[in-house]
Design an enzyme around this catalytic site. Sequence first.
Site, PDB file in Angstrom:
ATOM      1  CE  LYS A  37      -4.333  -1.354   1.905  1.00 48.88           C
ATOM      2  NZ  LYS A  37      -4.319  -3.012   2.242  1.00 48.88           N
ATOM      3  CD  GLU A  93     -12.197   5.025   1.381  1.00 50.86           C
ATOM      4  OE1 GLU A  93     -11.712   3.824   1.210  1.00 50.86           O
ATOM      5  OE2 GLU A  93     -12.317   5.908   0.653  1.00 50.86           O
ATOM      6  CB  SER A 114      -0.186  -8.072  -1.055  1.00 50.52           C
ATOM      7  OG  SER A 114      -0.667  -9.068  -0.272  1.00 50.52           O
TER       8      SER A 114
HETATM    9  C1  LIG Z   1      -4.990  -3.839   1.593  1.00 55.39           C
HETATM   10  C2  LIG Z   1      -4.206  -5.090   1.365  1.00 55.39           C
HETATM   11  C3  LIG Z   1      -4.819  -6.090   0.029  1.00 55.39           C
HETATM   12  C4  LIG Z   1      -5.852  -6.030  -0.751  1.00 55.39           C
HETATM   13  O1  LIG Z   1      -5.725  -4.735  -1.559  1.00 55.39           O
HETATM   14  P1  LIG Z   1      -5.627  -4.812  -3.093  1.00 55.39           P
HETATM   15  O2  LIG Z   1      -5.893  -3.555  -3.663  1.00 55.39           O
HETATM   16  O3  LIG Z   1      -6.360  -5.868  -3.714  1.00 55.39           O
HETATM   17  O4  LIG Z   1      -3.988  -5.107  -3.570  1.00 55.39           O
HETATM   18  C5  LIG Z   1      -4.017  -7.054  -0.017  1.00 55.39           C
HETATM   19  N1  LIG Z   1      -3.103  -7.463   0.844  1.00 55.39           N
HETATM   20  C6  LIG Z   1      -2.592  -6.861   1.669  1.00 55.39           C
HETATM   21  C7  LIG Z   1      -1.389  -7.338   2.524  1.00 55.39           C
HETATM   22  C8  LIG Z   1      -3.174  -5.625   2.047  1.00 55.39           C
HETATM   23  O5  LIG Z   1      -2.935  -4.856   3.067  1.00 55.39           O
END
Ligand SMILES: *Cc1c(COP(=O)(O)O)cnc(C)c1O
Length: 401
Positions: A95, A117, A385
């Site tokens: 993010k 938000e 992610s």
């Molecule tokens: C917020 C989040 C997501 C989901 O958001 P995307 O916009 O689909 O990438 C996925 N993995 C993590 C670790 C997150 O914090």
Amino acid sequence: MSTEQTVIGKSVEGRFGPYGGRYVPETLVYPHEELAAAYEKARNDAAFQHEFDQLLRDYAGRPTRLYFARRLTEKLGGARVYLKREDLLHTGAHKINNCLGQILLAKRLGKKRIIAETGAGQHGVATATVAALFGFECVVYMGAEDVERQSLNVARMRLLGAEVCSVSGGTRTLKDAINEAMRDWVTNCADTYYLLGSVLGAHPYPTMVRDFHACIGREARRQFMEAENGGLPLALFACVGGGSNAIGLFHEFLNDKEVALIGAEAGGRGTGLGEHAARFRGGSQGVLQGTFSYILQDEHGQICPTHSVSAGLDYPSIGPEHAFLHDLGRAEYVAVSDQEALEACQLLARTEGIISALESSHAVAEACRRVPGMPRDRAVIVNLSGRGDKDMGILQRELQL
Ligand SMILES: *Cc1c(COP(=O)(O)O)cnc(C)c1O
């Protein structure tokens, strides 16, 4: 004003096939146009790109590693598995890429008040982080229910100097927070920047947020080719909430038709509406939060409640570019259950010593399902992610640790 109601604006640029566009009330047309123009200028401006790249490197910690997961590969007995380590970034997830890009844009627009938000609070924390870095005022809207459930992230945001605004109307969750943030933006758009957290919302957000995350795929492609003598992966795996980490990885590979793109949605605890957040399993076309895509709605067009063990995937709509890639057949989307994600998280922890976020564990689970059937002389990339520290409470409960 309710963002759930379709206020049909002009159909403008920012379409992915029939999806995307800009469905916003009249009062928000100008701020979106102003943002689109500023972004168009910035993306062609070497100085902007340079500043962004420097922040990604020095502050966020890019490039992230592409790591060969040897023990996981041996355990699965098929194609080799590489992990793109977005979990190693500052604040613990991808993010931050997007937040850094947008705060730079806010600075260019001369806006020193940032609003956002957040549901579980992860995007709120990333936003509060970059606002602190730039010395900007920051207000984060959050449903009252979520404020109670996510007290640790609320504390993080406050420590970072942000004001957390608890929204007690409606269902006291994310969609009410979105409505409240929209109200704020309509009133204060002259000096306020709305920092959106995924490839959602009206144009230019889906394109812009994708571009800010495209470094994931650019790095991964280069790193993979270095590691694999110029070859390409057989498949990419990423979890899909709004879809930003997935599109960030996929984008650079879109023209490599031989690379399969696989998105893992939240299959939750069942197939009935309300039990999951798999938009391509039970969703239908509609408008939510300014963009035309697939959404989970009932026959009256009311947004359905969703469920997932991972808060980041728990959203009734999906980025419009994914809707298009789905219809084209270029990307494939599958539902991974809560249970499968929890098991994959445990497997990765025990084979590689890496505790992944529950969102990312959905991608790991789908990779684990398919990799044994793939040739051993080929390889895949799984996007990690984020890291799992934030999920320890849930993991402790669900896995009886
Ligand atoms: C917020 C989040 C997501 C989901 O958001 P995307 O916009 O689909 O990438 C996925 N993995 C993590 C670790 C997150 O914090």
